[in-house]
Design a protein around this motif. Structure first.
Motif, mmCIF file in Angstrom:
data_model
loop_
_atom_site.group_PDB
_atom_site.id
_atom_site.type_symbol
_atom_site.label_atom_id
_atom_site.label_comp_id
_atom_site.label_asym_id
_atom_site.label_seq_id
_atom_site.Cartn_x
_atom_site.Cartn_y
_atom_site.Cartn_z
ATOM 1 N N ALA A 1 -2.170 12.399 4.930
ATOM 2 C CA ALA A 1 -2.574 11.018 5.200
ATOM 3 C C ALA A 1 -1.381 10.201 5.696
ATOM 4 O O ALA A 1 -1.514 9.359 6.583
ATOM 5 C CB ALA A 1 -3.169 10.393 3.942
ATOM 6 N N ARG A 2 -0.204 10.447 5.117
ATOM 7 C CA ARG A 2 1.006 9.732 5.565
ATOM 8 C C ARG A 2 1.295 10.025 7.029
ATOM 9 O O ARG A 2 1.607 9.132 7.821
ATOM 10 C CB ARG A 2 2.193 10.131 4.691
ATOM 11 N N ILE B 1 1.468 3.039 -3.033
ATOM 12 C CA ILE B 1 1.541 3.733 -1.741
ATOM 13 C C ILE B 1 2.500 4.907 -1.819
ATOM 14 O O ILE B 1 2.200 6.018 -1.364
ATOM 15 C CB ILE B 1 1.967 2.750 -0.638
ATOM 16 N N ASP C 1 0.870 7.627 -4.327
ATOM 17 C CA ASP C 1 -0.489 8.151 -4.181
ATOM 18 C C ASP C 1 -0.879 8.578 -2.771
ATOM 19 O O ASP C 1 -2.003 9.040 -2.562
ATOM 20 C CB ASP C 1 -1.492 7.086 -4.655
ATOM 21 N N THR C 2 -0.009 8.411 -1.785
ATOM 22 C CA THR C 2 -0.375 8.770 -0.417
ATOM 23 C C THR C 2 -0.085 10.250 -0.163
ATOM 24 O O THR C 2 1.088 10.663 -0.179
ATOM 25 C CB THR C 2 0.406 7.925 0.615
ATOM 26 N N TRP D 1 -1.213 8.364 9.324
ATOM 27 C CA TRP D 1 -0.905 6.928 9.353
ATOM 28 C C TRP D 1 0.194 6.647 10.383
ATOM 29 O O TRP D 1 0.073 5.754 11.228
ATOM 30 C CB TRP D 1 -0.484 6.541 7.952
ATOM 31 N N ALA E 1 0.312 -0.738 6.336
ATOM 32 C CA ALA E 1 -0.180 -1.289 5.074
ATOM 33 C C ALA E 1 0.437 -2.659 4.874
ATOM 34 O O ALA E 1 1.638 -2.845 5.067
ATOM 35 C CB ALA E 1 0.170 -0.384 3.912
#
Length: 325
Positions: free
Chosen positions: A272-273, A264, A267-268, A276, A253
């Motif tokens: 999803a983390r 980030i 809300d992540t 990523w 990001a």
């Protein structure tokens, strides 16, 4: 080395240390064509030409390559003739920085071919470590005046506004005047062997870039690759060329202010983390390991060798044409 004096049987050159070297006899055999009166301008050895030399024994040197470079940028100490900097005079110039700097090296400083060779990571040493998550956002880096304002905005101020989250700044030389919030842990030193465990203990890691590297662009620090190789999602400041190394929104990001980092962290979702981090690690393994850089180096050298051979062939054809004219 730079040529100072030339005759058919004797050439005097000077290296970067400023010491003149006299080359005669066997040391001139590889470049006899460049000492001829009929030598083309691209290979003729003359004062100011840049040549390569190798030491044969304690008392003698040999010139090993004709001066096929049209120009070179040379910085000399006017008091003693010592060469302080040289760009050009080589078949290929490898630069830590990519992007427009490569064209500058070629057009303004005489490098016949400039190619980027970024830093890399040893993927055998930097890999995910099975450890508990201790911090929501971590930063590993030595203090520097030019990085501190960005670190303040993207971590310190975030910590002040998110007192329930945990942060860490690891690295030496931070002045006592820095006011760290209570939820920012300070670690003075993390040994290189402990870097993977440090990164793996962070939900996210922050990448902050030196001002001169931001100005040049296309200048990744090794910390960027090391953290990603450990599978830790990266939050980074912005600079030109970063999106060519890791894909924004998928492999890292890019943020510009405190609120972007807060969003980030808040809300992540955990799946999803993890995805990523896995995407970033996959990109590192595919494009930024030491093995990949070694292959890139070999490719650059093959390209330079081909360009050199092409230049020699064109010179020979030009000489034949002039002889027949």
């Amino acid at each position: 080395a730079v040529v100072l004096e030339v005759s058919p049987r004797r050439v005097v050159v000077v290296r970067q240390d400023g010491e003149p070297i006299e080359i005669t006899g066997e040391g001139l055999k590889p470049v006899q064509s460049g000492l001829s009166d009929k030598a083309g301008p691209n290979i003729k050895i003359r004062p100011g030409a840049v040549v390569r030399i190798v030491k044969v024994d304690e008392k003698s040197w040999r010139i090993t390559q004709l001066p096929e470079v049209e120009a070179a940028f040379v910085a000399l100490d006017p008091r003693n003739g010592r060469i302080a900097a040289l760009v050009g005079g080589f078949d290929v110039y490898l630069s830590f920085t990519g992007g427009p700097v490569l064209r500058t090296l070629e057009r303004e400083f005489g490098a016949p071919m400039a190619r980027a060779l970024h830093c890399s990571v040893d993927a055998h040493c930097y890999r995910p470590v099975d450890t508990a998550l201790r911090w929501d956002l971590g930063y590993l880096g030595t203090y520097s005046d030019d990085r501190q304002p960005t670190l303040d905005a993207l971590l310190v101020e975030v910590a002040r506004r998110e007192p329930a989250l945990r942060f860490v700044v690891a690295g030496p030389q931070y002045p006592a005047s820095v006011r760290w919030p209570a939820n920012v842990e300070r670690i003075e030193h993390v040994a290189p062997g402990d870097h993977p465990a440090f990164y793996s203990a962070c939900r996210f890691t922050l990448n902050v870039t030196r001002a001169d590297m931001v100005a040049a662009g296309w200048s990744p620090s090794v910390r960027l690759f090391e953290a990603a190789a450990c599978g830790t999602p990266i939050v980074s400041d912005a600079w030109a060329g970063l999106d060519t190394l890791l894909a924004p929104g998928r492999e890292l990001a890019i943020v510009g202010d405190t609120e972007a980092v807060r969003a980030i962290l808040r809300d992540t979702p955990e799946p999803a983390r993890r995805a990523w981090g896995e995407a970033g690690r996959a990109r590192i393994l595919a494009a930024h390991t030491a093995e990949v850089r070694a292959a890139e180096l070999e490719a650059h050298l093959r390209e330079a060798r081909g360009a050199t051979r092409g230049a020699r062939l064109r010179a020979k054809l030009r000489d034949v044409h002039e002889a027949l004219a």
